[in-house]
Scaffold this motif. Structure first.
Motif, PDB file in Angstrom:
ATOM      1  N   ASP A 245       0.823  -1.213   0.000  1.00  0.00           N
ATOM      2  CA  ASP A 245       0.000   0.000   0.000  1.00  0.00           C
ATOM      3  C   ASP A 245       0.858   1.265   0.000  1.00  0.00           C
ATOM      4  OD1 ASP A 245      -2.197  -1.678   2.266  1.00  0.00           O
ATOM      5  OD2 ASP A 245      -2.545  -1.323   0.130  1.00  0.00           O
ATOM      6  N   THR A 246       2.171   1.104   0.128  1.00  0.00           N
ATOM      7  CA  THR A 246       3.064   2.257   0.129  1.00  0.00           C
ATOM      8  C   THR A 246       2.965   3.016  -1.191  1.00  0.00           C
ATOM      9  OG1 THR A 246       4.623   1.250   1.667  1.00  0.00           O
ATOM     10  CG2 THR A 246       5.483   2.980   0.232  1.00  0.00           C
ATOM     11  N   ALA A 247       2.672   4.308  -1.103  1.00  0.00           N
ATOM     12  CA  ALA A 247       2.481   5.128  -2.302  1.00  0.00           C
ATOM     13  C   ALA A 247       2.209   6.567  -1.878  1.00  0.00           C
ATOM     14  CB  ALA A 247       1.305   4.618  -3.125  1.00  0.00           C
ATOM     15  N   VAL A 248       2.208   7.450  -2.850  1.00  0.00           N
ATOM     16  CA  VAL A 248       1.650   8.790  -2.653  1.00  0.00           C
ATOM     17  C   VAL A 248       0.166   8.708  -2.984  1.00  0.00           C
ATOM     18  CG1 VAL A 248       1.695  11.206  -3.346  1.00  0.00           C
ATOM     19  CG2 VAL A 248       3.826   9.901  -3.229  1.00  0.00           C
ATOM     20  N   TYR A 249      -0.653   9.179  -2.060  1.00  0.00           N
ATOM     21  CA  TYR A 249      -2.099   9.114  -2.224  1.00  0.00           C
ATOM     22  C   TYR A 249      -2.629  10.492  -2.624  1.00  0.00           C
ATOM     23  CZ  TYR A 249      -2.344   4.392  -0.411  1.00  0.00           C
ATOM     24  OH  TYR A 249      -2.210   3.027  -0.255  1.00  0.00           O
ATOM     25  N   TYR A 250      -3.446  10.501  -3.673  1.00  0.00           N
ATOM     26  CA  TYR A 250      -3.987  11.725  -4.229  1.00  0.00           C
ATOM     27  C   TYR A 250      -5.505  11.726  -4.129  1.00  0.00           C
ATOM     28  CZ  TYR A 250       0.596  12.031  -6.499  1.00  0.00           C
ATOM     29  OH  TYR A 250       1.951  12.103  -6.748  1.00  0.00           O
ATOM     30  N   CYS A 251      -6.028  12.884  -3.857  1.00  0.00           N
ATOM     31  CA  CYS A 251      -7.459  13.107  -3.845  1.00  0.00           C
ATOM     32  C   CYS A 251      -7.855  13.711  -5.192  1.00  0.00           C
ATOM     33  CB  CYS A 251      -7.764  14.077  -2.700  1.00  0.00           C
ATOM     34  SG  CYS A 251      -9.460  14.603  -2.569  1.00  0.00           S
ATOM     35  N   ALA A 252      -9.034  13.342  -5.691  1.00  0.00           N
ATOM     36  CA  ALA A 252      -9.501  13.869  -6.969  1.00  0.00           C
ATOM     37  C   ALA A 252     -10.979  14.228  -6.879  1.00  0.00           C
ATOM     38  CB  ALA A 252      -9.275  12.852  -8.081  1.00  0.00           C
ATOM     39  N   ALA A 253     -11.394  15.167  -7.725  1.00  0.00           N
ATOM     40  CA  ALA A 253     -12.780  15.633  -7.716  1.00  0.00           C
ATOM     41  C   ALA A 253     -13.261  15.855  -9.139  1.00  0.00           C
ATOM     42  CB  ALA A 253     -12.895  16.925  -6.915  1.00  0.00           C
ATOM     43  N   ASP A 254     -14.542  15.604  -9.340  1.00  0.00           N
ATOM     44  CA  ASP A 254     -15.144  15.858 -10.653  1.00  0.00           C
ATOM     45  C   ASP A 254     -16.660  15.885 -10.483  1.00  0.00           C
ATOM     46  OD1 ASP A 254     -14.112  15.683 -13.740  1.00  0.00           O
ATOM     47  OD2 ASP A 254     -16.183  15.020 -13.517  1.00  0.00           O
ATOM     48  N   THR A 255     -17.314  16.709 -11.267  1.00  0.00           N
ATOM     49  CA  THR A 255     -18.774  16.796 -11.145  1.00  0.00           C
ATOM     50  C   THR A 255     -19.480  15.645 -11.839  1.00  0.00           C
ATOM     51  OG1 THR A 255     -18.827  18.228 -13.081  1.00  0.00           O
ATOM     52  CG2 THR A 255     -18.803  19.304 -10.928  1.00  0.00           C
ATOM     53  N   ALA A 256     -18.776  14.947 -12.732  1.00  0.00           N
ATOM     54  CA  ALA A 256     -19.462  13.911 -13.505  1.00  0.00           C
ATOM     55  C   ALA A 256     -18.755  12.565 -13.517  1.00  0.00           C
ATOM     56  CB  ALA A 256     -19.652  14.391 -14.947  1.00  0.00           C
ATOM     57  N   SER A 257     -17.434  12.564 -13.396  1.00  0.00           N
ATOM     58  CA  SER A 257     -16.697  11.323 -13.588  1.00  0.00           C
ATOM     59  C   SER A 257     -17.041  10.286 -12.517  1.00  0.00           C
ATOM     60  CB  SER A 257     -15.191  11.601 -13.571  1.00  0.00           C
ATOM     61  OG  SER A 257     -14.475  10.397 -13.750  1.00  0.00           O
ATOM     62  N   TRP A 258     -17.150   9.062 -12.973  1.00  0.00           N
ATOM     63  CA  TRP A 258     -17.266   7.892 -12.073  1.00  0.00           C
ATOM     64  C   TRP A 258     -16.382   6.808 -12.679  1.00  0.00           C
ATOM     65  CZ3 TRP A 258     -18.325   7.635  -7.307  1.00  0.00           C
ATOM     66  CH2 TRP A 258     -18.718   6.458  -6.685  1.00  0.00           C
TER      67      TRP A 258
END
Length: 123
Positions: A90-103
């Motif tokens: 699980d070691t990694a850089v973790y990123y948060c993402a946002a979008d109004t439509a993407s799934w």
């Protein structure tokens, strides 16, 4: 426009837990689908989990299903990733993402992404 700031990463032993947070600035956070991705050295950025803007629907990568939980607090403009039973992989850089439509599990389908927080799991 949405700005995302991740926090909560760190060094943990295998089997331990961490909770990542992603604070979002900007308007209408509650209308954004939110997701977590991760990238280990030498690897592509991969999907971890996502939560829909309404109804609480969630989606997980098979590798984290049953160990990680994504949640959101719209009153605080924050999305969380609770990570239990962590493994060295699980070691990694973790990123948060946002979008109004993407799934989508493809990071390029998400409009906004934060700078990331490092998670290191020792064996």
């Amino acid at each position: 426009q949405v700005q995302l700031v991740e926090s909560g990463g760190g060094l943990v032993q295998a089997g331990g837990s961490l909770r990542l947070s992603c604070a979002a600035s900007g308007r209408a956070f509650s209308r954004y689908n939110m997701a977590w991705f991760r990238q280990a050295p030498g690897n592509e950025r991969e999907f971890v989990a996502a939560i829909y803007w309404i109804g609480g629907n969630t989606m997980y990568a098979d590798s984290v299903k049953g160990r990680f939980t994504i949640s959101r607090d719209n009153a605080k403009n924050t999305v969380y990733l609770r990570m239990n039973r962590l493994k060295p992989e699980d070691t990694a850089v973790y990123y948060c993402a946002a979008d109004t439509a993407s799934w989508s599990v493809a990071v390029e389908q998400w409009d906004y992404c934060g700078q990331g927080t490092q998670v290191t799991v020792s064996s």
